[in-house]
Motif scaffolding. Structure first.
Motif, PDB file in Angstrom:
ATOM      1  N   LEU A   1       4.993  -2.615  -9.280  1.00 17.85           N
ATOM      2  CA  LEU A   1       6.310  -2.198  -8.799  1.00 17.85           C
ATOM      3  C   LEU A   1       6.314  -0.786  -8.227  1.00 17.85           C
ATOM      4  N   ASN A   2       5.755   0.181  -8.929  1.00 14.92           N
ATOM      5  CA  ASN A   2       5.804   1.573  -8.463  1.00 14.92           C
ATOM      6  C   ASN A   2       5.090   1.777  -7.141  1.00 14.92           C
ATOM      7  N   SER A   3       3.893   1.237  -7.018  1.00 15.36           N
ATOM      8  CA  SER A   3       3.165   1.433  -5.764  1.00 15.36           C
ATOM      9  C   SER A   3       3.811   0.648  -4.632  1.00 15.36           C
ATOM     10  N   THR A   4       4.407  -0.496  -4.936  1.00 12.77           N
ATOM     11  CA  THR A   4       5.084  -1.288  -3.906  1.00 12.77           C
ATOM     12  C   THR A   4       6.308  -0.556  -3.386  1.00 12.77           C
TER      13      THR A   4
ATOM     14  N   SER B   1      -6.906  -9.954   0.932  1.00  9.75           N
ATOM     15  CA  SER B   1      -5.882  -9.283   0.137  1.00  9.75           C
ATOM     16  C   SER B   1      -4.710  -8.851   1.016  1.00  9.75           C
ATOM     17  N   PRO B   2      -3.521  -9.338   0.703  1.00  8.91           N
ATOM     18  CA  PRO B   2      -2.356  -8.923   1.485  1.00  8.91           C
ATOM     19  C   PRO B   2      -2.147  -7.405   1.450  1.00  8.91           C
ATOM     20  N   LEU B   3      -2.402  -6.809   0.305  1.00 12.65           N
ATOM     21  CA  LEU B   3      -2.196  -5.370   0.178  1.00 12.65           C
ATOM     22  C   LEU B   3      -3.139  -4.590   1.084  1.00 12.65           C
ATOM     23  N   SER B   4      -4.374  -5.024   1.204  1.00 14.19           N
ATOM     24  CA  SER B   4      -5.305  -4.312   2.081  1.00 14.19           C
ATOM     25  C   SER B   4      -4.867  -4.429   3.538  1.00 14.19           C
ATOM     26  N   LYS B   5      -4.320  -5.570   3.914  1.00 16.56           N
ATOM     27  CA  LYS B   5      -3.831  -5.733   5.283  1.00 16.56           C
ATOM     28  C   LYS B   5      -2.604  -4.863   5.541  1.00 16.56           C
ATOM     29  N   ILE B   6      -1.739  -4.771   4.561  1.00 20.69           N
ATOM     30  CA  ILE B   6      -0.545  -3.921   4.703  1.00 20.69           C
ATOM     31  C   ILE B   6      -0.958  -2.460   4.855  1.00 20.69           C
ATOM     32  N   HIS B   7      -1.895  -2.024   4.023  1.00 26.73           N
ATOM     33  CA  HIS B   7      -2.377  -0.640   4.138  1.00 26.73           C
ATOM     34  C   HIS B   7      -3.095  -0.405   5.469  1.00 26.73           C
ATOM     35  N   ALA B   8      -3.824  -1.405   5.942  1.00 27.85           N
ATOM     36  CA  ALA B   8      -4.503  -1.271   7.234  1.00 27.85           C
ATOM     37  C   ALA B   8      -3.481  -1.136   8.361  1.00 27.85           C
ATOM     38  N   LEU B   9      -2.416  -1.915   8.305  1.00 21.33           N
ATOM     39  CA  LEU B   9      -1.352  -1.796   9.305  1.00 21.33           C
ATOM     40  C   LEU B   9      -0.741  -0.401   9.270  1.00 21.33           C
ATOM     41  N   LYS B  10      -0.473   0.089   8.075  1.00 21.34           N
ATOM     42  CA  LYS B  10       0.110   1.434   7.939  1.00 21.34           C
ATOM     43  C   LYS B  10      -0.845   2.494   8.481  1.00 21.34           C
TER      44      LYS B  10
ATOM     45  N   SER C   1       6.847   2.702  -3.476  1.00 23.12           N
ATOM     46  CA  SER C   1       6.373   3.873  -2.713  1.00 23.12           C
ATOM     47  C   SER C   1       5.890   3.473  -1.329  1.00 23.12           C
ATOM     48  N   LEU C   2       5.171   2.373  -1.255  1.00 29.24           N
ATOM     49  CA  LEU C   2       4.676   1.894   0.033  1.00 29.24           C
ATOM     50  C   LEU C   2       5.838   1.484   0.937  1.00 29.24           C
ATOM     51  N   ALA C   3       6.815   0.790   0.383  1.00 30.52           N
ATOM     52  CA  ALA C   3       7.975   0.361   1.174  1.00 30.52           C
ATOM     53  C   ALA C   3       8.755   1.560   1.715  1.00 30.52           C
ATOM     54  N   ILE C   4       8.955   2.569   0.885  1.00 29.34           N
ATOM     55  CA  ILE C   4       9.667   3.774   1.330  1.00 29.34           C
ATOM     56  C   ILE C   4       8.882   4.465   2.432  1.00 29.34           C
ATOM     57  N   SER C   5       7.592   4.609   2.243  1.00 29.82           N
ATOM     58  CA  SER C   5       6.746   5.266   3.239  1.00 29.82           C
ATOM     59  C   SER C   5       6.808   4.528   4.571  1.00 29.82           C
ATOM     60  N   LEU C   6       6.705   3.204   4.535  1.00 32.31           N
ATOM     61  CA  LEU C   6       6.768   2.417   5.769  1.00 32.31           C
ATOM     62  C   LEU C   6       8.115   2.583   6.459  1.00 32.31           C
ATOM     63  N   CYS C   7       9.184   2.544   5.682  1.00 30.27           N
ATOM     64  CA  CYS C   7      10.524   2.709   6.266  1.00 30.27           C
ATOM     65  C   CYS C   7      10.685   4.084   6.907  1.00 30.27           C
ATOM     66  N   LEU C   8      10.230   5.116   6.224  1.00 25.27           N
ATOM     67  CA  LEU C   8      10.389   6.469   6.762  1.00 25.27           C
ATOM     68  C   LEU C   8       9.478   6.699   7.968  1.00 25.27           C
ATOM     69  N   ASN C   9       8.316   6.067   7.985  1.00 20.51           N
ATOM     70  CA  ASN C   9       7.469   6.141   9.175  1.00 20.51           C
ATOM     71  C   ASN C   9       8.136   5.438  10.347  1.00 20.51           C
ATOM     72  N   LEU C  10       8.766   4.306  10.078  1.00 15.27           N
ATOM     73  CA  LEU C  10       9.499   3.590  11.120  1.00 15.27           C
ATOM     74  C   LEU C  10      10.665   4.437  11.630  1.00 15.27           C
TER      75      LEU C  10
ATOM     76  N   ARG D   1       7.264  -6.317   6.952  1.00 16.94           N
ATOM     77  CA  ARG D   1       7.467  -7.769   6.881  1.00 16.94           C
ATOM     78  C   ARG D   1       6.419  -8.425   5.981  1.00 16.94           C
ATOM     79  N   GLN D   2       5.167  -7.993   6.127  1.00 23.81           N
ATOM     80  CA  GLN D   2       4.098  -8.538   5.287  1.00 23.81           C
ATOM     81  C   GLN D   2       4.352  -8.215   3.818  1.00 23.81           C
ATOM     82  N   LEU D   3       4.822  -7.020   3.558  1.00 23.51           N
ATOM     83  CA  LEU D   3       5.112  -6.627   2.183  1.00 23.51           C
ATOM     84  C   LEU D   3       6.191  -7.532   1.594  1.00 23.51           C
ATOM     85  N   CYS D   4       7.239  -7.775   2.349  1.00 28.03           N
ATOM     86  CA  CYS D   4       8.323  -8.649   1.877  1.00 28.03           C
ATOM     87  C   CYS D   4       7.833 -10.071   1.642  1.00 28.03           C
ATOM     88  N   VAL D   5       7.061 -10.592   2.571  1.00 27.46           N
ATOM     89  CA  VAL D   5       6.564 -11.968   2.467  1.00 27.46           C
ATOM     90  C   VAL D   5       5.657 -12.130   1.247  1.00 27.46           C
ATOM     91  N   ASN D   6       4.864 -11.116   0.967  1.00 26.73           N
ATOM     92  CA  ASN D   6       3.863 -11.232  -0.087  1.00 26.73           C
ATOM     93  C   ASN D   6       4.318 -10.753  -1.457  1.00 26.73           C
TER      94      ASN D   6
END
Length: 154
Positions: free
Chosen positions: A64-67, A17-26, A69-78, A50-55
């Motif tokens: 859409l909503n969880s995606t 699952s791409p989503l599980s890998k993205i969450h694991a990276l986070k 939220s995840l994108a914002i969280s990743l950006c703000l962590n970065l 990058r994985q989020l964008c690709v997938n």
């Protein structure tokens, strides 16, 4: 887990699952951040973005909503990593991008103000901090930064 090689082993073992890998990276980035390994944490957040964008094309894994939220969280962590690494221009760009789409994101406002302060753009930082405080009047970090940055100097 404390090393990148340990994470690589975990990443390979995760289900497809791409989503599980993205969450694991986070999550791994969060762990590295807590250990003050800001370079590696930033790498994890960047790879997760990058994985989020690709997938995104595979809508079976994302709503859409969880995606968003995840994108914002990743950006703000970065952005937080960028601030810790004193890459204030990078943090400013990331926070400005988030604020383009979500102008009332108090965390993005706060981190943008921190970046501006460190770039010696004090008056801009004060304006942004006041916006953040209007959204979160009791946030201790915002209040502290506002007092430090915007107080009149003798």
């Amino acid at each position: 887990m404390s090393s990148v090689s340990e994470f690589q082993k975990l990443f390979i073992q995760l289900d497809g699952s791409p989503l599980s890998k993205i969450h694991a990276l986070k999550d791994f980035g969060n762990s590295l951040f807590r250990q003050h390994q800001f370079d590696f944490a930033g790498d994890c957040y960047d790879k997760a973005c990058r994985q989020l964008c690709v997938n995104l094309k595979d809508r079976n894994y994302f709503d859409l909503n969880s995606t968003v939220s995840l994108a914002i969280s990743l950006c703000l962590n970065l952005a937080a990593c960028s601030i810790k690494l004193r890459a204030f221009d990078g943090a400013l760009i990331i926070c400005s991008m988030v604020l383009t789409f979500f102008p009332n994101n108090s965390k993005a406002l706060f981190r943008k103000a921190v970046a501006l302060r460190n770039l010696n753009r004090i008056s801009e930082a004060c304006v942004i901090l006041k916006e953040a405080q209007a959204l979160e009047p009791h946030n201790k970090d915002i209040i502290r930064e506002l007092n430090e940055v915007c107080s009149p100097r003798d």
